[in-house]
Motif scaffolding. Sequence first.
Motif, PDB file in Angstrom:
ATOM      1  N   GLN A  41       0.833  -1.214  -0.022  1.00 14.19           N
ATOM      2  CA  GLN A  41      -0.039  -0.044   0.033  1.00 14.19           C
ATOM      3  C   GLN A  41       0.798   1.212  -0.113  1.00 14.19           C
ATOM      4  OE1 GLN A  41      -2.971  -0.277  -0.533  1.00 14.19           O
ATOM      5  NE2 GLN A  41      -3.738  -2.134   0.119  1.00 14.19           N
ATOM      6  N   PRO A  42       0.139   2.341  -0.458  1.00 12.45           N
ATOM      7  CA  PRO A  42       1.236   3.518  -0.276  1.00 12.45           C
ATOM      8  C   PRO A  42       1.831   3.948   1.030  1.00 12.45           C
ATOM      9  CG  PRO A  42      -1.195   3.959  -0.998  1.00 12.45           C
ATOM     10  CD  PRO A  42      -1.105   2.615  -0.906  1.00 12.45           C
ATOM     11  N   SER A  77      -9.899   8.450   1.774  1.00 12.95           N
ATOM     12  CA  SER A  77      -9.059   9.652   1.127  1.00 12.95           C
ATOM     13  C   SER A  77      -7.737  10.006   2.198  1.00 12.95           C
ATOM     14  CB  SER A  77      -9.712  10.697   0.667  1.00 12.95           C
ATOM     15  OG  SER A  77     -10.272  11.582   2.019  1.00 12.95           O
ATOM     16  N   GLU A 112      -0.630  14.835  -5.418  1.00 13.80           N
ATOM     17  CA  GLU A 112      -0.690  13.385  -6.007  1.00 13.80           C
ATOM     18  C   GLU A 112      -1.724  12.477  -5.083  1.00 13.80           C
ATOM     19  OE1 GLU A 112      -0.573  10.507  -9.036  1.00 13.80           O
ATOM     20  OE2 GLU A 112       0.191  12.626  -9.090  1.00 13.80           O
ATOM     21  N   ARG A 115      -3.148   6.077  -3.967  1.00 14.26           N
ATOM     22  CA  ARG A 115      -3.380   5.022  -4.834  1.00 14.26           C
ATOM     23  C   ARG A 115      -3.521   3.638  -3.990  1.00 14.26           C
ATOM     24  NH1 ARG A 115      -4.465   7.924  -8.876  1.00 14.26           N
ATOM     25  NH2 ARG A 115      -3.094   9.281  -9.935  1.00 14.26           N
ATOM     26  N   TRP A 116      -4.689   3.677  -3.312  1.00 21.28           N
ATOM     27  CA  TRP A 116      -4.650   2.554  -2.225  1.00 21.28           C
ATOM     28  C   TRP A 116      -4.852   0.938  -3.295  1.00 21.28           C
ATOM     29  CZ3 TRP A 116      -3.298   2.890   2.389  1.00 21.28           C
ATOM     30  CH2 TRP A 116      -3.819   3.778   3.203  1.00 21.28           C
ATOM     31  N   VAL A 117      -4.447   0.002  -2.842  1.00 23.29           N
ATOM     32  CA  VAL A 117      -4.554  -1.326  -3.860  1.00 23.29           C
ATOM     33  C   VAL A 117      -5.580  -2.006  -2.980  1.00 23.29           C
ATOM     34  CG1 VAL A 117      -3.324  -3.237  -4.518  1.00 23.29           C
ATOM     35  CG2 VAL A 117      -2.225  -1.280  -4.403  1.00 23.29           C
ATOM     36  N   ARG A 118      -6.709  -2.286  -3.941  1.00 25.05           N
ATOM     37  CA  ARG A 118      -8.000  -3.272  -3.559  1.00 25.05           C
ATOM     38  C   ARG A 118      -7.183  -4.406  -2.852  1.00 25.05           C
ATOM     39  NH1 ARG A 118     -12.901  -2.849  -3.466  1.00 25.05           N
ATOM     40  NH2 ARG A 118     -13.154  -1.157  -4.949  1.00 25.05           N
TER      41      ARG A 118
END
Length: 176
Positions: A41-42, A77, A112, A115-118
């Motif tokens: 994850q970010p 968010s 920017e 961008r979370w990854v499901r």
Amino acid sequence: MFTKPPHVAPAVIRWLIIGAVTALVLLYLHAYYPRPYAPIQPVPFSHATHTATDKAAMDCRSCHAAATHATGAGLPSATSCLDCHRHLLADDERLLPLHAAAHPDHPAYTGEPLRWVRKAALPEGIFFHHGQHSAKGHSCEECHPDPDRQAPHSMRNCLDCHRKQEVPTNCDRCHH
């Protein structure tokens, strides 16, 4: 000529065989046993840290607000994360992506988005509505007992719950 002592050899051979079999089993499990899906994850994140009663004790809906009314639970968010992290752990380097995404006064700010990854997705053609289940009083923990180790959902889990709750199980409720 080499002769082995008869009283030692059977025990040594037995332990060598046990060791070899154990090594092969461990090698197989390491190579072929499925590991839980844990994408990078970010921002490093632990549900346990945020939801445990002895820690932040946040309700799941604090970050996944859409779970009360929408099909998907939604992802938070960076702005919602910063509601707390602008003050808590504000100087922690692991949180720089949050500041870069949503903290205009921070030197790392770029705007920017995160961008979370499901982590959990249903197969194509399967319909699930978080809001419908939430409205019926089901807690997040019923389907997500340990979100940090999200196990794949199965049709069996859903059917078992529906049968226990005496809810219809006709196919077209979920399969579209």
